[in-house]
Design a protein around this motif. Sequence first.
Motif, PDB file in Angstrom:
ATOM      1  N   THR A   1       0.813  -1.211   0.000  1.00  0.00           N
ATOM      2  CA  THR A   1       0.000   0.000   0.000  1.00  0.00           C
ATOM      3  C   THR A   1       0.851   1.268   0.000  1.00  0.00           C
ATOM      4  OG1 THR A   1      -0.165  -0.033   2.407  1.00  0.00           O
ATOM      5  CG2 THR A   1      -1.944  -1.098   1.174  1.00  0.00           C
ATOM      6  N   ILE A   2       2.149   1.144  -0.241  1.00  0.00           N
ATOM      7  CA  ILE A   2       2.957   2.356  -0.296  1.00  0.00           C
ATOM      8  C   ILE A   2       2.652   3.092  -1.594  1.00  0.00           C
ATOM      9  CG2 ILE A   2       4.770   1.391   1.158  1.00  0.00           C
ATOM     10  CD1 ILE A   2       6.483   1.087  -1.357  1.00  0.00           C
ATOM     11  N   THR A   3       2.944   4.370  -1.599  1.00  0.00           N
ATOM     12  CA  THR A   3       2.649   5.166  -2.790  1.00  0.00           C
ATOM     13  C   THR A   3       3.541   4.743  -3.944  1.00  0.00           C
ATOM     14  OG1 THR A   3       4.264   6.890  -2.278  1.00  0.00           O
ATOM     15  CG2 THR A   3       2.039   7.159  -1.352  1.00  0.00           C
ATOM     16  N   GLU A   4       3.093   5.036  -5.135  1.00  0.00           N
ATOM     17  CA  GLU A   4       3.893   4.726  -6.317  1.00  0.00           C
ATOM     18  C   GLU A   4       5.220   5.476  -6.280  1.00  0.00           C
ATOM     19  OE1 GLU A   4       5.159   2.786  -9.540  1.00  0.00           O
ATOM     20  OE2 GLU A   4       3.388   2.322  -8.351  1.00  0.00           O
ATOM     21  N   GLU A   5       5.205   6.721  -5.791  1.00  0.00           N
ATOM     22  CA  GLU A   5       6.451   7.493  -5.673  1.00  0.00           C
ATOM     23  C   GLU A   5       7.444   6.778  -4.760  1.00  0.00           C
ATOM     24  OE1 GLU A   5       3.435   8.920  -5.206  1.00  0.00           O
ATOM     25  OE2 GLU A   5       3.327  10.720  -6.448  1.00  0.00           O
ATOM     26  N   SER A   6       6.962   6.314  -3.609  1.00  0.00           N
ATOM     27  CA  SER A   6       7.837   5.599  -2.668  1.00  0.00           C
ATOM     28  C   SER A   6       8.375   4.323  -3.300  1.00  0.00           C
ATOM     29  CB  SER A   6       7.095   5.256  -1.382  1.00  0.00           C
ATOM     30  OG  SER A   6       6.831   6.413  -0.644  1.00  0.00           O
ATOM     31  N   ARG A   7       7.507   3.604  -3.983  1.00  0.00           N
ATOM     32  CA  ARG A   7       7.929   2.356  -4.629  1.00  0.00           C
ATOM     33  C   ARG A   7       9.031   2.628  -5.657  1.00  0.00           C
ATOM     34  NH1 ARG A   7       4.719  -1.396  -4.033  1.00  0.00           N
ATOM     35  NH2 ARG A   7       2.812  -0.202  -4.229  1.00  0.00           N
ATOM     36  N   GLN A   8       8.854   3.668  -6.462  1.00  0.00           N
ATOM     37  CA  GLN A   8       9.860   4.011  -7.469  1.00  0.00           C
ATOM     38  C   GLN A   8      11.174   4.454  -6.827  1.00  0.00           C
ATOM     39  OE1 GLN A   8       8.084   6.897 -10.076  1.00  0.00           O
ATOM     40  NE2 GLN A   8       6.591   5.444 -10.883  1.00  0.00           N
ATOM     41  N   GLU A   9      11.075   5.305  -5.818  1.00  0.00           N
ATOM     42  CA  GLU A   9      12.286   5.799  -5.147  1.00  0.00           C
ATOM     43  C   GLU A   9      13.052   4.653  -4.491  1.00  0.00           C
ATOM     44  OE1 GLU A   9      10.228  10.126  -4.263  1.00  0.00           O
ATOM     45  OE2 GLU A   9      10.365   8.651  -2.649  1.00  0.00           O
ATOM     46  N   GLN A  10      12.340   3.775  -3.829  1.00  0.00           N
ATOM     47  CA  GLN A  10      12.994   2.638  -3.183  1.00  0.00           C
ATOM     48  C   GLN A  10      13.583   1.684  -4.221  1.00  0.00           C
ATOM     49  OE1 GLN A  10      10.234   0.928  -0.362  1.00  0.00           O
ATOM     50  NE2 GLN A  10       9.928   2.909   0.643  1.00  0.00           N
ATOM     51  N   GLY A  11      12.891   1.547  -5.343  1.00  0.00           N
ATOM     52  CA  GLY A  11      13.410   0.705  -6.415  1.00  0.00           C
ATOM     53  C   GLY A  11      14.694   1.261  -7.000  1.00  0.00           C
ATOM     54  N   ARG A  12      14.705   2.591  -7.258  1.00  0.00           N
ATOM     55  CA  ARG A  12      15.925   3.223  -7.791  1.00  0.00           C
ATOM     56  C   ARG A  12      17.077   3.142  -6.802  1.00  0.00           C
ATOM     57  NH1 ARG A  12      12.185   7.187 -10.006  1.00  0.00           N
ATOM     58  NH2 ARG A  12      12.564   8.493  -8.202  1.00  0.00           N
ATOM     59  N   ALA A  13      16.764   3.136  -5.506  1.00  0.00           N
ATOM     60  CA  ALA A  13      17.803   3.028  -4.486  1.00  0.00           C
ATOM     61  C   ALA A  13      18.312   1.595  -4.344  1.00  0.00           C
ATOM     62  CB  ALA A  13      17.281   3.530  -3.138  1.00  0.00           C
ATOM     63  N   GLY A  14      17.635   0.653  -4.977  1.00  0.00           N
ATOM     64  CA  GLY A  14      18.089  -0.736  -4.943  1.00  0.00           C
ATOM     65  C   GLY A  14      17.627  -1.516  -3.726  1.00  0.00           C
ATOM     66  N   LEU A  15      16.617  -1.027  -3.026  1.00  0.00           N
ATOM     67  CA  LEU A  15      16.172  -1.740  -1.832  1.00  0.00           C
ATOM     68  C   LEU A  15      15.524  -3.084  -2.170  1.00  0.00           C
ATOM     69  CD1 LEU A  15      14.868   1.166   0.418  1.00  0.00           C
ATOM     70  CD2 LEU A  15      17.109   0.070   0.380  1.00  0.00           C
ATOM     71  N   ALA A  16      15.063  -3.234  -3.396  1.00  0.00           N
ATOM     72  CA  ALA A  16      14.487  -4.518  -3.813  1.00  0.00           C
ATOM     73  C   ALA A  16      15.572  -5.539  -4.138  1.00  0.00           C
ATOM     74  CB  ALA A  16      13.574  -4.318  -5.023  1.00  0.00           C
ATOM     75  N   THR A  17      16.815  -5.082  -4.222  1.00  0.00           N
ATOM     76  CA  THR A  17      17.917  -5.987  -4.579  1.00  0.00           C
ATOM     77  C   THR A  17      18.839  -6.279  -3.405  1.00  0.00           C
ATOM     78  OG1 THR A  17      19.397  -4.201  -5.293  1.00  0.00           O
ATOM     79  CG2 THR A  17      17.892  -5.118  -6.957  1.00  0.00           C
ATOM     80  N   LEU A  18      18.351  -6.045  -2.189  1.00  0.00           N
ATOM     81  CA  LEU A  18      19.173  -6.372  -1.026  1.00  0.00           C
ATOM     82  C   LEU A  18      19.458  -7.870  -1.001  1.00  0.00           C
ATOM     83  CD1 LEU A  18      17.348  -4.287   1.754  1.00  0.00           C
ATOM     84  CD2 LEU A  18      19.554  -3.756   0.688  1.00  0.00           C
ATOM     85  N   THR A  19      20.684  -8.210  -0.671  1.00  0.00           N
ATOM     86  CA  THR A  19      21.016  -9.625  -0.496  1.00  0.00           C
ATOM     87  C   THR A  19      20.320 -10.123   0.772  1.00  0.00           C
ATOM     88  OG1 THR A  19      22.948  -9.190   0.895  1.00  0.00           O
ATOM     89  CG2 THR A  19      23.308  -9.214  -1.516  1.00  0.00           C
ATOM     90  N   PRO A  20      20.251 -11.431   0.976  1.00  0.00           N
ATOM     91  CA  PRO A  20      19.630 -11.931   2.210  1.00  0.00           C
ATOM     92  C   PRO A  20      20.277 -11.347   3.478  1.00  0.00           C
ATOM     93  CG  PRO A  20      19.810 -13.714   0.649  1.00  0.00           C
ATOM     94  CD  PRO A  20      20.547 -12.541   0.046  1.00  0.00           C
ATOM     95  N   ASP A  21      21.599 -11.232   3.499  1.00  0.00           N
ATOM     96  CA  ASP A  21      22.275 -10.646   4.666  1.00  0.00           C
ATOM     97  C   ASP A  21      21.938  -9.168   4.817  1.00  0.00           C
ATOM     98  OD1 ASP A  21      23.466 -13.020   5.400  1.00  0.00           O
ATOM     99  OD2 ASP A  21      25.400 -12.552   4.454  1.00  0.00           O
ATOM    100  N   GLU A  22      21.929  -8.428   3.707  1.00  0.00           N
ATOM    101  CA  GLU A  22      21.568  -7.011   3.763  1.00  0.00           C
ATOM    102  C   GLU A  22      20.124  -6.839   4.236  1.00  0.00           C
ATOM    103  OE1 GLU A  22      24.383  -5.249   0.150  1.00  0.00           O
ATOM    104  OE2 GLU A  22      22.397  -6.073  -0.312  1.00  0.00           O
ATOM    105  N   ARG A  23      19.223  -7.678   3.725  1.00  0.00           N
ATOM    106  CA  ARG A  23      17.810  -7.623   4.128  1.00  0.00           C
ATOM    107  C   ARG A  23      17.677  -7.902   5.620  1.00  0.00           C
ATOM    108  NH1 ARG A  23      13.682  -5.219   2.500  1.00  0.00           N
ATOM    109  NH2 ARG A  23      14.129  -5.821   0.381  1.00  0.00           N
ATOM    110  N   GLN A  24      18.415  -8.886   6.111  1.00  0.00           N
ATOM    111  CA  GLN A  24      18.364  -9.220   7.530  1.00  0.00           C
ATOM    112  C   GLN A  24      18.859  -8.037   8.376  1.00  0.00           C
ATOM    113  OE1 GLN A  24      20.572 -12.765   8.541  1.00  0.00           O
ATOM    114  NE2 GLN A  24      20.026 -12.641  10.712  1.00  0.00           N
ATOM    115  N   ASN A  25      19.981  -7.434   7.979  1.00  0.00           N
ATOM    116  CA  ASN A  25      20.500  -6.264   8.694  1.00  0.00           C
ATOM    117  C   ASN A  25      19.518  -5.103   8.630  1.00  0.00           C
ATOM    118  OD1 ASN A  25      22.901  -7.457   9.510  1.00  0.00           O
ATOM    119  ND2 ASN A  25      24.028  -6.746   7.723  1.00  0.00           N
TER     120      ASN A  25
END
Length: 125
Positions: free
Chosen positions: A20-44
């Motif tokens: 339910t996050i806004t499309e702007e937030s989704r795009q910004e987080q995507g450009r920042a690479g938050l969807a590509t965190l490794t399992p260790d990065e995601r855990q941290n």
Amino acid sequence: DLCLKLEQIDATQRDEDEATITEESRQEQGRAGLATLTPDERQNFTKWNEDYKSKFNIPFILAVRNASKYTVLSALEGRLSNVNSSPQEEIAHALFQVDKIAYMRLLEKVTYSLNQEGHGGFLTC
């Protein structure tokens, strides 16, 4: 009201898992690479977010539009590990980030034309 503003932001972050996050937030987080965190990065990232919220009683907020996932992780870890930071300082930090997010989004939405002096007379700092 400051508390209400931060509660609304926190609610938005909690709802992120429900898509339910806004499309702007989704795009910004995507450009920042938050969807590509490794399992260790995601855990941290998850642990540090939880620890930050527990320590300061507010969500971690960062304007990520021009950031990388490394910038985000570093900022979160740095702000969490700052032993000299008080909840009041972190609230000020969070609100500054909210202002940056709003400002960057506004600039993206507004179009203006330059006048003869070479400026549009918009949003001077």
